[in-house]
Structures are given as structure tokens and as C-alpha cells.
Design a protein around this motif. Sequence first.
Motif, PDB file in Angstrom:
ATOM      1  N   ARG A 129       0.843  -1.197   0.000  1.00 25.20           N
ATOM      2  CA  ARG A 129       0.000   0.000   0.000  1.00 25.20           C
ATOM      3  C   ARG A 129       0.879   1.249   0.000  1.00 25.20           C
ATOM      4  O   ARG A 129       1.778   1.399   0.831  1.00 25.20           O
ATOM      5  CB  ARG A 129      -0.900   0.023   1.224  1.00 25.20           C
ATOM      6  N   THR A 131       1.631   5.070   0.747  1.00 31.86           N
ATOM      7  CA  THR A 131       1.169   6.082   1.701  1.00 31.86           C
ATOM      8  C   THR A 131       1.827   7.415   1.366  1.00 31.86           C
ATOM      9  O   THR A 131       3.007   7.472   1.035  1.00 31.86           O
ATOM     10  CB  THR A 131       1.526   5.701   3.148  1.00 31.86           C
ATOM     11  N   ARG A 285      -5.824   3.288  -2.387  1.00 30.55           N
ATOM     12  CA  ARG A 285      -6.688   2.102  -2.326  1.00 30.55           C
ATOM     13  C   ARG A 285      -6.974   1.569  -3.727  1.00 30.55           C
ATOM     14  O   ARG A 285      -7.024   0.358  -3.945  1.00 30.55           O
ATOM     15  CB  ARG A 285      -8.001   2.439  -1.626  1.00 30.55           C
ATOM     16  N   LEU A 288      -3.971  -0.329  -4.756  1.00 31.07           N
ATOM     17  CA  LEU A 288      -3.898  -1.570  -3.990  1.00 31.07           C
ATOM     18  C   LEU A 288      -4.939  -2.577  -4.481  1.00 31.07           C
ATOM     19  O   LEU A 288      -4.657  -3.783  -4.599  1.00 31.07           O
ATOM     20  CB  LEU A 288      -4.116  -1.267  -2.507  1.00 31.07           C
ATOM     21  N   ILE A 423      -0.139  -7.108   3.948  1.00 32.82           N
ATOM     22  CA  ILE A 423      -0.007  -5.798   3.297  1.00 32.82           C
ATOM     23  C   ILE A 423       1.099  -4.999   3.983  1.00 32.82           C
ATOM     24  O   ILE A 423       1.024  -4.720   5.181  1.00 32.82           O
ATOM     25  CB  ILE A 423      -1.323  -5.014   3.354  1.00 32.82           C
ATOM     26  N   GLU A 425       3.488  -1.387   3.877  1.00 30.19           N
ATOM     27  CA  GLU A 425       3.272   0.000   3.485  1.00 30.19           C
ATOM     28  C   GLU A 425       4.561   0.604   2.957  1.00 30.19           C
ATOM     29  O   GLU A 425       5.655   0.324   3.459  1.00 30.19           O
ATOM     30  CB  GLU A 425       2.744   0.822   4.664  1.00 30.19           C
TER      31      GLU A 425
END
Length: 450
Positions: A129, A131, A285, A288, A423, A425
Motif C-alpha cells: 500500500r 502512503t 486504495r 492496492l 499488506i 506499506e
Amino acid sequence: MQVTETQNDGLKRGYHITVTAAELEAKVNEKLTEAQPDVEMKGFRKGKVPMALLKKQFGQRVMGEAMQEAVDGAMSEHFEKTGDRPAMQPEVKMSNADWKEGDDVEVDMSYEALPDIPDFDASGLKLERMTVEADDESVDEALESLAKNAQNFEDREEGAAAEDGDQVVIDFKGSIDGEEFEGGAAEDYPLVLGSGSFIPGFEEQLKGAKAGDDVEVTVNFPEDYQAEQLAGKEAKFACTVKAVKASAPAAIDDELAKKFGADDLEALKGQIRERLSAEYGQAARAVLKRQLLDQLDEQVSFDLPPSLVEAEANQIAHQLWHEENPEVQGHDHPEIKPTEEHNKLAERRVRLGLLLAELGRKNEIQVTDAEMTQAVMNQARQYPGQERQFFEFVQQNPQMRQQLQAPIFEDKVVDHIFEQADISEKSVSKDELQKAVEELEDESDETAAA
């Protein structure tokens, strides 16, 4: 009642259903007996009409209902017994078209069964993911954009000629064939040149005008102009230019913040930071989710119902054809045949759709009434003044409800998988996230072009 298998090839199923004449007769008698207490007929007390007379009077109509109920019951019993779930509505037709009363009812049923979808361990999925922090630089950029949108206009130097982007303050009177018309006059009207807010050709004729100039503007109202009495007619506007003003961004201060509903500049910065964080989160999102769907598409394999793939491919080809030919509004066009790329995309969509639907079913994931209400409200905002009619339309249209429900259900299933997946980051810049989103859009465009 007899059910005989006639086809079992891959996902294709075929059955011959026989409802005997005796079973059908019993069904008719059952329905007439059930209705007898409420039947009134001349010469008989309510509920006392003889069965033979009831059968003579209503038997033909009841026979049709009994046949339909018997066949529907046989189908339901079959699906409950076999566990089959048809991919699309089963095709059902009578095989003895010359049926007459006293004959058995014989029906052929065919369908494609939904496949058995293999279990998989979502914890084995490895996703990343992105960020992004809503930093001060991003907040300042957003503030500058707000200040530009909240621009002020200040008088240009004396004798300055109006240019695109300038605001001219004008008095004007419009006339057609020398007669002024209703709604064609105004005083101290602030018009931004290049905004396209007036009739085509009007603003262009005011370029170069200076404060104090009188300008006659000649334009033709469009043929489809909303006021029928003006549509397609030539009009002359006598304009007096009272001021020429240049745009200037609003100052970034507490006053700007108040224009956007914040108490002060710091509060506005906080709101911007929250909005940016939400936007970054939504974009991350989407990236992802694409990672997830790509991995599911690679790792999970099963047979696909050909009818679903064909229907999806046809829909994709049809939709893309209309996007490439926007001038064609209806469906009066040549036959559109799916390409190999359309078929590949259809297979992916059907595979992922069936997989997510099965995961949702097994994990009892449902769309709540509150979620549906919110979705309808969000959609209704696109029809200001017609919200109630839209709500009623959705209530009466199961297909529309399904269209609104499907993306909510899919996202809930995806979130369920995210909870189990591994997941990690990765902190990235705003530009890196934007590039990843653009790559998603490029892939969609390439698919459309194919």
C-alpha cells in the motif's frame, strides 16, 4: 414427477422433466379445493359450489397455473437436490407442443451451472500500500489554487484594452429588428471575457474595448436556444463599457478562509490537509485494489460459463463502440462483434466477479439498508429538484438497485480480503502516487482501444 439428465458437459446441463397427468390433476383439484370456500355462484350458497361445476367453470384457467407451479416446483426441487446454481436464467420449453388435457406435461430445461470455485488462502497474498503525507507544500499549493478561484478583479490602468480573462463591467440593451426584447438588457453587468457565459461571439467582440467605449455587438442566437422566440435570430446589443478590470488572486489570509467556511487560515489549512489525506487514501486504495485483482486473476483458476463470458464480451464491445461513436445515441447501428481482446477482458471480469461473489456468499457479506440508502442519496444529488422521483425510480427498478448495490458489495468483499492479506506499506511522494494512478488509467485506455 420424473427428472432425467440429458446433458452433462462441462458446465452445461440438460434435463427432461415429466409431470404426469395424475400429478397435474391432483394439483388442479388441490387448487380448486383451496378456492372452493370463497367461490360464489348463482343458485348456490357461498362455498357450496360442487367440485364438478368448479372444474368445468375454472378448470382450464387453473390447469395453466397448475402446470406452471408444477414445473417451477420441479426446477426448485432439482436445484435444491443437486446444489446447482444456474449462471443465467434456465431455458425451459415444452417438448410435447401438441399437449392436450389428460396428457403428461413434458419439459426440457437447459442451463449453464456456476462453477465450483476453489478455496484459497488470502493470507498468502502479498500487497503493498502506498502512503503519502499531506505535507506543507501540498497544502500551500491547494491554498494558492483556492485563492485563484476566489480571485478579485481590480481596475486596470486608464485606457487599457480588455483582454481574455479581464472583467468588463457593461450596460447593454439587446434588440431584434430594432425592437428591444424581454431579458435582453442589464446594467453594471460583470462579464469575464473568455468565460463562455454569453451567447457565442458576444465576448469576442468586446476584446480591445476600453472603459467609456460604446460597442455594438451583433450575434445570432443558436437554433436550439431555450427561448423559442429568440432561437436562430440575429440580435444587436448596444453595450457601454464602464470599467475594465484585471483578475488578481485573493490574498491567502483569514478572509479567504472565511469565504470557504473556515474560522481562520489555520482552520482552513487543517481542512485542506484532511481532504488531501482522504484523496491520497482513495487513490492508494485504487492502486492496492488493482494489485489484489491482478493476483487473484493469476492465482485462482476455474471453468467459466460460456454464456456469461459471451454476454460480458458483447457488453464491453457495445459500450466501447458507443464511446468511439458518441454521435450515435440509439442502437440502430451495425452488428458489433467482440474482438479477442474483448473476450480476454470479459473472461477476467467474469472470473473475478464470480470469485468475489462466492467469497461474499461464504463469508455472509451483505450490503445493509443504510449503505443502500446512502448510495441512492449520493446518486440522487445528480438530479437536483428530482430527488424524490429518483428514489421512487430506484424502488421500482430492481436492475437499478442491483447497479447501485454491486460496487458496494465488491468493495466490502475486497476490504474483507485486505484484512487477511499480508499488506506492507511504502511511503511515496505525491508524484509517485499520481504516476501509479495514471498507469491504471492508461491500462484502462489501452483495453478500450483494443
